[in-house]
Scaffold this motif. Structure first.
Motif, PDB file in Angstrom:
ATOM      1  N   ILE A  94       0.845  -1.204   0.000  1.00 14.52           N
ATOM      2  CA  ILE A  94       0.000   0.000   0.000  1.00 14.52           C
ATOM      3  C   ILE A  94       0.879   1.252   0.000  1.00 14.52           C
ATOM      4  N   GLY A  95       1.904   1.256   0.858  1.00 13.70           N
ATOM      5  CA  GLY A  95       2.787   2.406   0.935  1.00 13.70           C
ATOM      6  C   GLY A  95       3.456   2.719  -0.396  1.00 13.70           C
ATOM      7  N   LEU A  96       3.967   1.677  -1.063  1.00 11.20           N
ATOM      8  CA  LEU A  96       4.648   1.905  -2.339  1.00 11.20           C
ATOM      9  C   LEU A  96       3.674   2.406  -3.394  1.00 11.20           C
ATOM     10  N   ARG A  97       2.442   1.894  -3.372  1.00 10.80           N
ATOM     11  CA  ARG A  97       1.439   2.369  -4.333  1.00 10.80           C
ATOM     12  C   ARG A  97       1.099   3.835  -4.100  1.00 10.80           C
ATOM     13  N   LEU A  98       1.076   4.248  -2.823  1.00 15.89           N
ATOM     14  CA  LEU A  98       0.754   5.645  -2.498  1.00 15.89           C
ATOM     15  C   LEU A  98       1.980   6.535  -2.623  1.00 15.89           C
ATOM     16  N   ARG A  99       3.103   5.984  -3.060  1.00 11.28           N
ATOM     17  CA  ARG A  99       4.345   6.712  -3.269  1.00 11.28           C
ATOM     18  C   ARG A  99       4.888   7.377  -1.997  1.00 11.28           C
ATOM     19  N   VAL A 100       4.624   6.747  -0.872  1.00  9.53           N
ATOM     20  CA  VAL A 100       5.276   7.149   0.380  1.00  9.53           C
ATOM     21  C   VAL A 100       6.769   6.842   0.229  1.00  9.53           C
ATOM     22  N   PRO A 101       7.653   7.657   0.804  1.00 10.58           N
ATOM     23  CA  PRO A 101       9.101   7.386   0.653  1.00 10.58           C
ATOM     24  C   PRO A 101       9.443   5.957   1.089  1.00 10.58           C
ATOM     25  N   ARG A 102      10.377   5.358   0.341  1.00 14.44           N
ATOM     26  CA  ARG A 102      10.688   3.953   0.492  1.00 14.44           C
ATOM     27  C   ARG A 102      11.107   3.571   1.912  1.00 14.44           C
ATOM     28  N   TRP A 103      11.985   4.369   2.543  1.00 15.70           N
ATOM     29  CA  TRP A 103      12.494   3.988   3.871  1.00 15.70           C
ATOM     30  C   TRP A 103      11.357   3.984   4.884  1.00 15.70           C
ATOM     31  N   MET A 104      10.397   4.912   4.682  1.00 18.96           N
ATOM     32  CA  MET A 104       9.294   5.005   5.622  1.00 18.96           C
ATOM     33  C   MET A 104       8.379   3.794   5.471  1.00 18.96           C
ATOM     34  N   VAL A 105       8.126   3.426   4.229  1.00 18.35           N
ATOM     35  CA  VAL A 105       7.300   2.251   3.929  1.00 18.35           C
ATOM     36  C   VAL A 105       7.910   1.000   4.538  1.00 18.35           C
ATOM     37  N   MET A 106       9.203   0.827   4.297  1.00 15.03           N
ATOM     38  CA  MET A 106       9.872  -0.386   4.749  1.00 15.03           C
ATOM     39  C   MET A 106       9.869  -0.457   6.280  1.00 15.03           C
ATOM     40  N   THR A 107      10.173   0.685   6.909  1.00 11.11           N
ATOM     41  CA  THR A 107      10.213   0.689   8.368  1.00 11.11           C
ATOM     42  C   THR A 107       8.846   0.357   8.951  1.00 11.11           C
ATOM     43  N   SER A 108       7.802   1.000   8.437  1.00 11.55           N
ATOM     44  CA  SER A 108       6.495   0.727   9.047  1.00 11.55           C
ATOM     45  C   SER A 108       6.052  -0.706   8.783  1.00 11.55           C
ATOM     46  N   GLY A 109       6.342  -1.228   7.587  1.00 10.38           N
ATOM     47  CA  GLY A 109       5.989  -2.627   7.316  1.00 10.38           C
ATOM     48  C   GLY A 109       6.669  -3.568   8.292  1.00 10.38           C
ATOM     49  N   ALA A 110       7.955  -3.330   8.522  1.00  8.15           N
ATOM     50  CA  ALA A 110       8.704  -4.203   9.425  1.00  8.15           C
ATOM     51  C   ALA A 110       8.152  -4.105  10.844  1.00  8.15           C
ATOM     52  N   VAL A 111       7.857  -2.878  11.267  1.00  7.40           N
ATOM     53  CA  VAL A 111       7.345  -2.688  12.633  1.00  7.40           C
ATOM     54  C   VAL A 111       6.005  -3.395  12.795  1.00  7.40           C
ATOM     55  N   VAL A 112       5.116  -3.238  11.822  1.00  6.64           N
ATOM     56  CA  VAL A 112       3.797  -3.875  11.913  1.00  6.64           C
ATOM     57  C   VAL A 112       3.944  -5.387  12.040  1.00  6.64           C
ATOM     58  N   CYS A 113       4.768  -5.980  11.188  1.00  3.27           N
ATOM     59  CA  CYS A 113       4.939  -7.431  11.218  1.00  3.27           C
ATOM     60  C   CYS A 113       5.539  -7.878  12.549  1.00  3.27           C
ATOM     61  N   PHE A 114       6.609  -7.189  12.974  1.00  5.73           N
ATOM     62  CA  PHE A 114       7.305  -7.566  14.201  1.00  5.73           C
ATOM     63  C   PHE A 114       6.392  -7.454  15.433  1.00  5.73           C
ATOM     64  N   VAL A 115       5.694  -6.332  15.526  1.00  8.11           N
ATOM     65  CA  VAL A 115       4.841  -6.096  16.707  1.00  8.11           C
ATOM     66  C   VAL A 115       3.691  -7.106  16.744  1.00  8.11           C
ATOM     67  N   LEU A 116       3.063  -7.328  15.582  1.00  8.36           N
ATOM     68  CA  LEU A 116       1.971  -8.308  15.527  1.00  8.36           C
ATOM     69  C   LEU A 116       2.432  -9.682  15.999  1.00  8.36           C
ATOM     70  N   ARG A 117       3.593 -10.102  15.481  1.00  8.10           N
ATOM     71  CA  ARG A 117       4.090 -11.422  15.822  1.00  8.10           C
ATOM     72  C   ARG A 117       4.399 -11.523  17.324  1.00  8.10           C
ATOM     73  N   MET A 118       5.076 -10.503  17.862  1.00  6.03           N
ATOM     74  CA  MET A 118       5.444 -10.545  19.284  1.00  6.03           C
ATOM     75  C   MET A 118       4.198 -10.518  20.167  1.00  6.03           C
TER      76      MET A 118
END
Lengths: 224, 224, 224
Positions: free
Chosen positions: A185-209
């Motif tokens: 979704i982030g990449l489609r909305l053209r949010v800056p790449r580092w921001m997209v990647m960071t939030s994706g990683a955080v969402v996955c990590f937090v959900l799993r923990m």
């Protein structure tokens, strides 16, 4: 010229494999590979395999998910066949576990789970991002992110003749899907790449923990 | 023109699939396919499969390793999908076992082990050599040689719902790796091709036979 | 121009993936995907998997065969990774079973077997036809048809840690082979496409249904 290359990459023709992760991404990626290789080696030793079996399982656990993704999106040969640093890292991780098994056994389970969740998050966002770069459509890019995260563990379980844990356990693949979804979704909305990647990683990590801590599980149908 | 073709082959772009093994190599290759097909069929019959199941397992055992290698190095469609002589040989071998099972059962185990070691050696050196031709780096070419040798047996064991024997048994994958390593080093040092191939095959074959005779095993971690 | 495209498709170079099934074929194809997804979901629920596990098994059962075929014939990325309607259909089918399991359980077995035979027939003829279009030789095109029909069920059984049913059960893969054979022979003889496809599907469907009704089985070797 440049336009032609961009277009080719975007449409996934990609035989020239112009995809080059930058250095930071490479380091992060190799850390994920190492974590998964260690986990694979631990499972293999507990299944009583010899050193070569341990290395094979490390390799398959660490790199299997990315290989399936690369075959599927047309990035052939897969990254881990083209770049020797990937198998080298997997073998180093697996070998370390073999020779220092006593040490690795003393690592607290909590740390293993945390590192594993981090590895899952890294694989999922990297996988989704790479699929998007190869011009795969959004729904399938999300799936490719999840495949990257859980594919290796699934191959490991098939080789060790178990029902893949990812099909049974608490919110694991779901966390990978969520992280990949954020990236797509982030990449489609053209949010800056580092921001997209960071939030994706955080969402996955937090959900799993949180799933581990709070014993979340996905719903099942009761079969009488 | 010629330069372009050479370069393309070397870089593994290879969609035109210029890779054409010469006639001797083809015969040797098909002999390896036949040996593995026979072994696959024997395992399938003992697992109580019907004739089609036997042929499927023969096919997978004989050609699975090469298929995985070809997918990985970008030689698509794989050799065994492009050239009908490969599946035909696998089916002939499997069918012969099905119809003359009594006969094949009487083959002494010693001969089976010797032929299998020869098949392993041929697959390993051919696999490593082909990966090098497609421009795969040395470490991964060695791995691709081993995959070619042991991949088929691994798929067979997965289909028959066993832990792959190659992960557990005595020096088997290790012999394939050693043979492939000799090939890769030899080709890098520009030793003549026939000499490289012969020594690789001999190393693999001798290692495997000695491991069987002397009950060598790779080290394991003792898990208490 | 047109000639160039035709030639490229025929020779299987096909990276541009000019293969576009027409609308009717797409609808028929998606119906087959849906039937297989439902069957996969039923097996997954009976294996006590959670909702995500059910969706994964639905996806693998419905699309696995076509994916293997596409990788093998060089149609990369596979159709089901390029076209979101395929995974969407598989997930819809799997999700419907999950949420309305009570309902699906009441479907009479006879209907399930009939629909499954229809799905098998559709996959087998579509698979064989596509392989021919990519310039794969006749023997292997027949095999690719069978792989398309039975590959998904095989992956499902591997994931659920069973011996693949297709290796054991009554005339199933054999029916797929027969249907694919009719398609390949018909296309070689330049019989009109719709006639070839219809007769292939009928042959596969009728063979399978008769095998079920009359308890046909393929011969086995008696192992004492």
């Amino acid at each position: 010229m440049t336009e032609g290359i961009a277009e080719r990459t975007q449409r996934g023709v990609g035989r020239l494999n112009l995809y080059r992760p930058d250095f930071l991404l490479l380091v992060v990626d190799l850390m994920g590979v190492c974590v998964f290789a260690v986990e694979g080696a631990l499972a293999a030793i507990r299944s009583n395999l010899d050193i070569l079996g341990v290395l094979v399982i490390s390799f398959a656990t660490a790199l299997g998910g990315g290989m399936i993704r690369d075959l599927m999106i047309g990035a052939i040969p897969p990254n881990s066949v083209r770049d020797w640093r990937y198998p080298a890292t997997a073998f180093l991780g697996g070998g370390a576990v073999f020779f220092f098994y006593q040490l690795f056994q003393q690592v607290p389970l909590q740390l293993v789970i945390t590192l594993d969740a981090a590895g899952l998050a890294l694989c999922a966002i990297a996988g989704a991002g790479k699929a998007m770069e190869f011009g795969i459509n959004p729904l399938l890019s999300v799936l490719m992110g999840a495949v990257t995260g859980v594919g290796g563990g699934t191959i490991r379980d098939i080789l060790l003749n178990r029902v893949p844990g990812v099909l049974q356990s608490d919110v694991y693949a779901a966390a990978a899907l969520a992280g990949a979804l954020v990236v797509v979704i982030g990449l489609r909305l053209r949010v800056p790449r580092w921001m997209v990647m960071t939030s994706g990683a955080v969402v996955c990590f937090v959900l799993r923990m949180m799933a581990v801590w709070m014993h979340w599980n996905l719903p099942k149908v009761m079969v009488h």
